[in-house]
Design an enzyme around this catalytic site. Structure first.
Site, PDB file in Angstrom:
ATOM      1  N   CYS A 156       0.820  -1.230   0.000  1.00 54.34           N
ATOM      2  CA  CYS A 156       0.000   0.000   0.000  1.00 54.34           C
ATOM      3  C   CYS A 156       0.844   1.267   0.000  1.00 54.34           C
ATOM      4  CB  CYS A 156      -0.919   0.022   1.209  1.00 54.34           C
ATOM      5  SG  CYS A 156      -2.195  -1.216   1.085  1.00 54.34           S
TER       6      CYS A 156
HETATM    7  N1  CO8 Z   1     -20.070 -10.008   7.567  1.00 55.76           N
HETATM    8  C1  CO8 Z   1     -20.626 -10.055   8.810  1.00 55.76           C
HETATM    9  N2  CO8 Z   1     -19.896 -10.217   9.931  1.00 55.76           N
HETATM   10  C2  CO8 Z   1     -18.569 -10.346   9.786  1.00 55.76           C
HETATM   11  C3  CO8 Z   1     -17.923 -10.299   8.525  1.00 55.76           C
HETATM   12  C4  CO8 Z   1     -18.738 -10.120   7.390  1.00 55.76           C
HETATM   13  N3  CO8 Z   1     -18.204 -10.062   6.170  1.00 55.76           N
HETATM   14  N4  CO8 Z   1     -16.588 -10.438   8.702  1.00 55.76           N
HETATM   15  C5  CO8 Z   1     -16.391 -10.573  10.024  1.00 55.76           C
HETATM   16  N5  CO8 Z   1     -17.585 -10.516  10.688  1.00 55.76           N
HETATM   17  C6  CO8 Z   1     -17.807 -10.628  12.128  1.00 55.76           C
HETATM   18  C7  CO8 Z   1     -16.702 -11.408  12.826  1.00 55.76           C
HETATM   19  O1  CO8 Z   1     -16.964 -12.792  12.804  1.00 55.76           O
HETATM   20  C8  CO8 Z   1     -16.760 -10.842  14.239  1.00 55.76           C
HETATM   21  O2  CO8 Z   1     -17.788 -11.477  14.937  1.00 55.76           O
HETATM   22  P1  CO8 Z   1     -17.657 -11.784  16.539  1.00 55.76           P
HETATM   23  O3  CO8 Z   1     -17.539 -10.416  17.175  1.00 55.76           O
HETATM   24  O4  CO8 Z   1     -18.904 -12.497  16.851  1.00 55.76           O
HETATM   25  O5  CO8 Z   1     -16.395 -12.578  16.680  1.00 55.76           O
HETATM   26  C9  CO8 Z   1     -17.170  -9.375  14.025  1.00 55.76           C
HETATM   27  O6  CO8 Z   1     -17.776  -9.324  12.721  1.00 55.76           O
HETATM   28  C10 CO8 Z   1     -16.005  -8.415  14.082  1.00 55.76           C
HETATM   29  O7  CO8 Z   1     -14.947  -8.899  13.196  1.00 55.76           O
HETATM   30  P2  CO8 Z   1     -13.555  -8.184  13.080  1.00 55.76           P
HETATM   31  O8  CO8 Z   1     -12.957  -8.051  14.444  1.00 55.76           O
HETATM   32  O9  CO8 Z   1     -12.733  -8.883  12.031  1.00 55.76           O
HETATM   33  O10 CO8 Z   1     -14.023  -6.763  12.492  1.00 55.76           O
HETATM   34  P3  CO8 Z   1     -13.329  -5.372  12.576  1.00 55.76           P
HETATM   35  O11 CO8 Z   1     -14.223  -4.449  13.263  1.00 55.76           O
HETATM   36  O12 CO8 Z   1     -11.907  -5.437  13.053  1.00 55.76           O
HETATM   37  O13 CO8 Z   1     -13.280  -4.947  11.024  1.00 55.76           O
HETATM   38  C11 CO8 Z   1     -11.668  -4.810   9.215  1.00 55.76           C
HETATM   39  C12 CO8 Z   1     -12.557  -5.709  10.089  1.00 55.76           C
HETATM   40  C13 CO8 Z   1     -12.574  -3.938   8.384  1.00 55.76           C
HETATM   41  C14 CO8 Z   1     -10.824  -5.707   8.323  1.00 55.76           C
HETATM   42  C15 CO8 Z   1     -10.763  -3.937  10.098  1.00 55.76           C
HETATM   43  O14 CO8 Z   1     -10.130  -4.696  11.099  1.00 55.76           O
HETATM   44  C16 CO8 Z   1      -9.705  -3.189   9.334  1.00 55.76           C
HETATM   45  O15 CO8 Z   1      -9.959  -2.483   8.373  1.00 55.76           O
HETATM   46  N6  CO8 Z   1      -8.443  -3.245   9.769  1.00 55.76           N
HETATM   47  C17 CO8 Z   1      -7.335  -2.541   9.132  1.00 55.76           C
HETATM   48  C18 CO8 Z   1      -6.923  -3.282   7.932  1.00 55.76           C
HETATM   49  C19 CO8 Z   1      -5.889  -2.557   7.111  1.00 55.76           C
HETATM   50  O16 CO8 Z   1      -5.683  -1.383   7.190  1.00 55.76           O
HETATM   51  N7  CO8 Z   1      -5.243  -3.304   6.289  1.00 55.76           N
HETATM   52  C20 CO8 Z   1      -4.327  -2.763   5.389  1.00 55.76           C
HETATM   53  C21 CO8 Z   1      -4.163  -3.810   4.384  1.00 55.76           C
HETATM   54  S1  CO8 Z   1      -4.028  -3.206   2.863  1.00 55.76           S
HETATM   55  C22 CO8 Z   1      -2.406  -3.334   2.307  1.00 55.76           C
HETATM   56  O17 CO8 Z   1      -1.459  -3.207   2.981  1.00 55.76           O
HETATM   57  C23 CO8 Z   1      -2.254  -3.690   0.877  1.00 55.76           C
HETATM   58  C24 CO8 Z   1      -1.686  -5.034   0.737  1.00 55.76           C
HETATM   59  C25 CO8 Z   1      -1.510  -5.332  -0.681  1.00 55.76           C
HETATM   60  C26 CO8 Z   1      -2.844  -5.434  -1.396  1.00 55.76           C
HETATM   61  C27 CO8 Z   1      -2.804  -6.505  -2.387  1.00 55.76           C
HETATM   62  C28 CO8 Z   1      -4.133  -6.626  -3.114  1.00 55.76           C
HETATM   63  C29 CO8 Z   1      -5.021  -7.720  -2.603  1.00 55.76           C
END
Ligand code: CO8
Length: 373
Positions: A156
């Site tokens: 990124c």
């Molecule tokens: N639908 C419904 N519920 C869901 C879903 C879904 N799709 N997914 C997860 N849940 C549930 C989980 O099971 C969990 O349930 P429970 O509480 O019962 O256990 C609950 O929702 C909460 O799950 P999470 O803790 O996973 O949810 P978050 O609030 O943490 O949100 C995010 C998830 C959106 C992924 C968030 O953590 C986030 O954005 N984090 C930062 C990520 C980030 O910045 N990453 C950067 C990566 S990008 C990068 O560097 C590029 C790499 C190269 C790219 C290459 C191309 C592919």
């Protein structure tokens, strides 16, 4: 001493768009098919049933509403869940080259420059179409640029790391002007069968012209005050796709050959790191946080950006101070902060300070401080 400036940007937006609702409908169909197919294993406890996704969760957790994609039909086909992108012949331009040329031409037009003014091309993005020849050299050749070109990958942060390389080349005199281009096809490396991450990415391409302040004559020139980069190794965002995959058959078909992340951990680790790097970068340039008029942040997660801008500014940033494009584009990796800059730079005043800041896998953080001329 030569000073570098950004004098133009360009953006290629793929025409196809997928809403959260469409994506979730396809995902949930895949889940229903899987659970039906494995019903007896699920009932005797040997296979875990898959859980449905939700459009409301996606918007609340990430701020994403839509994403632009190179191909919609393949992603939304529950039997496939990957874009259709036909392999091209060696004598045809690669798809990322096509995207790059479109974005680069817009950047050139905005900067009032032609290919004759450009000495170097840096293609900086998360995924390259092949090992060699370099995509950047293909783009250079397609555009008819006389000079040199090379590829860079810092996930990124590719565009900001590419910007620092371009600024260095201009300021030390090895190039009069440099194109930094980020053609991101993130959907090709996204696991659309993974509930935790199937909604995260979209596709786009950005381009930036970096040239000497002395030659920059467009209406939209931003002096590069300074660049600051940081990397800290982490496995919390990882993709094990690579040229060694074919040497170990045991790894074939494993999901780790696509994007994998520990989203919560990334959030916790990266927010303080980014805020402190921007803070330090301002201090090193004798600038106070109050002088920061715009933060063109990496677009991965809305809450993340709200927290980072609050930590840096000491108060909530307005939607104009920290613009969001995530809702319409999703995470386009290195292109994200540059799309925000491209769309929300024109209205700041002469002398105002802004920062383009990327963050992501590596971990990597890139801060580029700009002053509107
Ligand atoms: N639908 C419904 N519920 C869901 C879903 C879904 N799709 N997914 C997860 N849940 C549930 C989980 O099971 C969990 O349930 P429970 O509480 O019962 O256990 C609950 O929702 C909460 O799950 P999470 O803790 O996973 O949810 P978050 O609030 O943490 O949100 C995010 C998830 C959106 C992924 C968030 O953590 C986030 O954005 N984090 C930062 C990520 C980030 O910045 N990453 C950067 C990566 S990008 C990068 O560097 C590029 C790499 C190269 C790219 C290459 C191309 C592919």
């Amino acid at each position: 001493m030569i000073k570098a400036a950004i004098s133009g940007t360009g953006l290629y937006t793929p025409p196809e768009k997928i809403s959260n609702e469409e994506l979730v409908e396809a995902f949930n169909q895949y889940v229903a098919n899987f659970n039906k197919q494995h019903a007896s294993d699920i009932s005797d406890g040997t296979v875990e049933p898959l859980q449905a996704s939700s459009a409301a969760f996606i918007e609340k957790a990430s701020g994403i509403k839509n994403r632009r994609v190179i191909n919609k039909s393949g992603i939304l086909d529950p039997e496939r869940m990957a874009p259709y992108i036909a392999e091209r012949r060696d004598d045809e331009p690669s798809i990322q080259c096509d995207m790059a040329v479109l974005a680069a031409n817009e950047a050139l037009e905005q900067s009032g420059k032609t290919v004759a003014d450009i000495d170097a091309v840096i293609v900086a993005c998360s995924n390259m179409p092949r090992a060699y020849p370099a995509l950047s050299v293909e783009v250079q050749s397609r555009m008819g640029i006389d000079g040199f070109a090379y590829d860079m990958n810092v996930a990124c942060s590719s565009a900001t790391f590419g910007l620092q390389a371009a600024v260095n080349a201009v300021e030390n005199g090895t190039a009069r002007a440099v194109l930094v281009i980020s053609p991101e096809i993130c959907t090709a490396h996204l696991n659309f069968r993974d509930r935790d991450s199937h909604f995260i990415f979209g596709d786009a391409c950005t381009a930036i012209v970096v040239e000497q302040m002395a030659t920059a004559s467009s209406n939209d020139v931003y002096e590069v005050v300074g660049t600051k980069l940081k990397t800290v190794f982490s496995n919390n965002i990882r993709n094990n796709f690579g040229f060694l995959n074919r040497c170990d058959e045991a790894g074939v078909g494993k999901a780790d050959k696509l994007f994998v992340q520990q989203g919560r951990k990334v959030f916790k680790d990266v927010v303080p790191m980014v805020a402190s790097i921007i803070g330090d970068h301002l201090k090193e340039n004798n600038l106070a946080p109050e002088q920061l008029k715009r933060m063109w942040l990496h677009q991965a997660n809305l809450s993340m950006n709200k927290l980072i801008s609050k930590k840096v500014m000491g108060r909530e940033a307005t939607s104009l101070e920290a613009p969001v494009i995530l809702d319409e584009y999703a995470n386009t990796s290195s292109a994200g902060s540059v799309i925000a800059y491209h769309k929300y730079k024109g209205d700041i005043e002469k002398g105002d300070i802004g920062v383009i800041c990327s963050f992501g896998a590596g971990y990597s953080v890139g801060s580029v401080l700009l002053r509107k001329c």
